[in-house]
Design an enzyme around this catalytic site. Structure first.
Site, PDB file in Angstrom:
ATOM      1  N   HIS A 268     -39.886 -32.049 -55.616  1.00 28.63           N
ATOM      2  CA  HIS A 268     -40.386 -34.033 -56.203  1.00 28.63           C
ATOM      3  C   HIS A 268     -39.186 -35.010 -56.181  1.00 28.63           C
ATOM      4  O   HIS A 268     -39.520 -36.610 -55.847  1.00 28.63           O
ATOM      5  CB  HIS A 268     -40.011 -33.836 -57.789  1.00 28.63           C
ATOM      6  CG  HIS A 268     -38.979 -33.624 -58.730  1.00 28.63           C
ATOM      7  ND1 HIS A 268     -37.942 -32.500 -57.937  1.00 28.63           N
ATOM      8  CD2 HIS A 268     -37.540 -34.955 -58.618  1.00 28.63           C
ATOM      9  CE1 HIS A 268     -36.444 -32.191 -58.574  1.00 28.63           C
ATOM     10  NE2 HIS A 268     -36.415 -33.984 -58.491  1.00 28.63           N
TER      11      HIS A 268
ATOM     12  N   HIS B 240     -37.910 -41.046 -54.466  1.00 29.31           N
ATOM     13  CA  HIS B 240     -37.925 -39.698 -55.263  1.00 29.31           C
ATOM     14  C   HIS B 240     -39.710 -39.819 -56.291  1.00 29.31           C
ATOM     15  O   HIS B 240     -39.858 -41.165 -56.817  1.00 29.31           O
ATOM     16  CB  HIS B 240     -37.366 -40.115 -56.502  1.00 29.31           C
ATOM     17  CG  HIS B 240     -37.333 -39.233 -58.013  1.00 29.31           C
ATOM     18  ND1 HIS B 240     -38.304 -39.060 -58.803  1.00 29.31           N
ATOM     19  CD2 HIS B 240     -36.340 -38.397 -58.093  1.00 29.31           C
ATOM     20  CE1 HIS B 240     -37.443 -38.262 -59.376  1.00 29.31           C
ATOM     21  NE2 HIS B 240     -36.141 -38.164 -58.853  1.00 29.31           N
TER      22      HIS B 240
END
Length: 151
Positions: A58, A73
């Site tokens: 992620h 992110h």
């Protein structure tokens, strides 16, 4: 030296203050900008030339030759997915070029699972006033400049 930081995803550029996470919204990690991604399955690309120094499904950090680190992110609280919905295309320590695919994901699927798919892009260890040419309020394609970083 000025570093051009490209968008890892296509979408609408918004200020960090719109990220639904205080760590990013208050620029605690560093200054940057966020992209509200198009809701289609897509590849996420490296924003700069460099080396993958941190890699999670992620999130990832690319460090340039000069030592500038850029954090990407993918979504908020997506660490809770334990990698589900993300496909890695590189390994930690790999040298990448700006625009090279790092991860694949589906922001619509992330959103359907209850997570905000917004993508903060952070200039690590940059001074608060070290970024310029912010693409805030615009729509960007993959690889288009998000901001410049005076180093």
């Amino acid at each position: 030296m000025t570093l051009s930081v490209g968008s890892p995803v296509a979408g609408r550029v918004v200020p960090l203050t719109e990220v639904p996470d205080p760590v990013f919204a208050q620029a605690m990690v560093g200054p940057g900008i966020a992209v509200e991604p198009d809701r289609v399955a897509a590849d996420v690309v490296s924003p700069v030339d460099g080396t993958i120094v941190t890699l999670h499904p992620h999130a990832f950090v690319v460090a340039t030759e000069s030592g500038a680190g850029v954090l990407v992110h993918l979504g908020i609280d997506t660490v809770k997915r334990k990698g589900e919905g993300f496909t890695l295309h590189v390994v930690k320590g790999e040298t990448v070029r700006a625009g090279q695919t790092v991860v694949s994901w589906d922001p619509a699927e992330v959103e359907a699972a209850g997570f905000a798919p917004i993508c903060p892009v952070i200039a690590l260890d940059a001074p608060a006033d070290g970024l310029g040419d912010l693409a805030e309020g615009s729509t960007v394609g993959v690889g288009e400049q998000l901001f410049s970083w005076q180093r």
